[in-house]
Scaffold this motif. Structure first.
Motif, PDB file in Angstrom:
ATOM      1  N   HIS A  51      -2.653  -0.165   3.356  1.00 52.55           N
ATOM      2  CA  HIS A  51      -2.916  -0.459   1.943  1.00 52.55           C
ATOM      3  C   HIS A  51      -4.397  -0.293   1.616  1.00 52.55           C
ATOM      4  O   HIS A  51      -4.744   0.221   0.555  1.00 52.55           O
ATOM      5  CB  HIS A  51      -2.469  -1.885   1.602  1.00 52.55           C
ATOM      6  CG  HIS A  51      -0.992  -1.998   1.368  1.00 52.55           C
ATOM      7  ND1 HIS A  51      -0.369  -3.171   1.029  1.00 52.55           N
ATOM      8  CD2 HIS A  51      -0.007  -1.052   1.432  1.00 52.55           C
ATOM      9  CE1 HIS A  51       0.931  -2.953   0.884  1.00 52.55           C
ATOM     10  NE2 HIS A  51       1.162  -1.674   1.134  1.00 52.55           N
TER      11      HIS A  51
ATOM     12  N   GLU B 123       7.829   1.064   5.710  1.00 54.66           N
ATOM     13  CA  GLU B 123       8.336  -0.089   4.954  1.00 54.66           C
ATOM     14  C   GLU B 123       9.852  -0.032   4.797  1.00 54.66           C
ATOM     15  O   GLU B 123      10.546  -1.054   4.915  1.00 54.66           O
ATOM     16  CB  GLU B 123       7.666  -0.131   3.578  1.00 54.66           C
ATOM     17  CG  GLU B 123       6.199  -0.470   3.668  1.00 54.66           C
ATOM     18  CD  GLU B 123       5.474  -0.353   2.350  1.00 54.66           C
ATOM     19  OE1 GLU B 123       4.423  -1.008   2.207  1.00 54.66           O
ATOM     20  OE2 GLU B 123       5.914   0.415   1.469  1.00 54.66           O
TER      21      GLU B 123
ATOM     22  N   HIS C  24       2.161  -1.912  -7.165  1.00 57.91           N
ATOM     23  CA  HIS C  24       3.124  -1.891  -6.052  1.00 57.91           C
ATOM     24  C   HIS C  24       2.575  -2.663  -4.850  1.00 57.91           C
ATOM     25  O   HIS C  24       3.267  -3.485  -4.247  1.00 57.91           O
ATOM     26  CB  HIS C  24       3.369  -0.416  -5.701  1.00 57.91           C
ATOM     27  CG  HIS C  24       4.365  -0.190  -4.622  1.00 57.91           C
ATOM     28  ND1 HIS C  24       5.729  -0.159  -4.845  1.00 57.91           N
ATOM     29  CD2 HIS C  24       4.207   0.038  -3.289  1.00 57.91           C
ATOM     30  CE1 HIS C  24       6.351   0.077  -3.705  1.00 57.91           C
ATOM     31  NE2 HIS C  24       5.462   0.195  -2.740  1.00 57.91           N
TER      32      HIS C  24
ATOM     33  N   GLU D 119       3.944  -6.086  -2.993  1.00 56.94           N
ATOM     34  CA  GLU D 119       4.251  -6.121  -1.559  1.00 56.94           C
ATOM     35  C   GLU D 119       3.478  -7.231  -0.856  1.00 56.94           C
ATOM     36  O   GLU D 119       4.037  -7.979  -0.047  1.00 56.94           O
ATOM     37  CB  GLU D 119       3.936  -4.764  -0.934  1.00 56.94           C
ATOM     38  CG  GLU D 119       4.964  -3.723  -1.351  1.00 56.94           C
ATOM     39  CD  GLU D 119       4.769  -2.355  -0.738  1.00 56.94           C
ATOM     40  OE1 GLU D 119       5.742  -1.617  -0.653  1.00 56.94           O
ATOM     41  OE2 GLU D 119       3.618  -2.014  -0.372  1.00 56.94           O
TER      42      GLU D 119
HETATM   43 FE   LIG Z   1       2.967  -0.539   0.981  1.00 58.83          FE
END
Ligand SMILES: [Fe+2]
Ligand SMILES: [Fe+2]
Length: 183
Positions: free
Chosen positions: A23, A71, A141, A145
């Motif tokens: 990320h 994921e 997003h 998460e």
């Molecule tokens: Fe992600």
């Protein structure tokens, strides 16, 4: 994390530290893409910008897909087994986002590919707006998460599996990189 979930084990760092690092990388590359799109809108396509466009095109064609696969394979299945409506809804949204993010990238890629090749047929204003949409969706997003999906999954995945999942993700990338080096 659900009330009945087991406490996070130290070994789960292997999976979730890996995902968190992805990320951070994605956010950094999005900032670089926005800086590039802004520079293309404000000035000439220089060799330096051309090189940046090449590096970013190559990166976005490879890394986010691996991350989404990680994921979808290791994180989301445990969430889809939940009986909590908010968890299920969030997970379906995250899966749908992966499709939208891919679609957004396909809007951007031809222009970045052109810039990488030294062509400037694209409209830089349209490119910058497309990058803004892509960046915002990605950041939203990631927030969902990190605030809901990862903490929930951390409590649901068998701690004994977390380290092997992390190893599998690293191995998949190593195999991919070895293939690319041979090509
Ligand atoms: Fe992600
Ligand atoms: Fe995701």
């Amino acid at each position: 994390m659900s009330a009945s979930a087991p406490a996070a084990s130290p070994v789960d760092k292997s999976l979730f530290v890996f995902l968190d690092r992805c990320h951070l990388d994605i956010q950094q590359k999005l900032e670089q893409m926005m800086a590039l799109a802004t520079a293309l809108e404000e000035g000439e396509l220089t060799p330096a910008l051309q090189a940046q466009a090449r590096a970013l095109t190559d990166w976005f064609n490879a890394e986010p897909r691996q991350h989404h696969l990680d994921e979808e394979k290791h994180v989301f299945p445990s969430l889809l087994a939940s009986n909590q409506e908010d968890v299920l809804q969030a997970t379906h949204r995250l899966i749908q986002d992966h499709g939208w993010l891919e679609a957004d990238w396909f809007e951007i890629e031809p222009a970045l590919e052109a810039a990488a090749d030294g062509n400037s047929w694209f409209d830089p204003n349209v490119l910058r707006q497309a990058v803004e949409v892509f960046q915002q969706l990605y950041l939203d997003h990631i927030v969902l998460e990190e605030s809901l999906a990862y903490p929930e999954a951390r409590g649901r995945i068998d701690p004994a599996l977390l380290e092997s999942m992390g190893r599998e993700m690293a191995k998949r990338r190593a195999v991919r990189d070895a293939k690319a080096a041979k090509a």
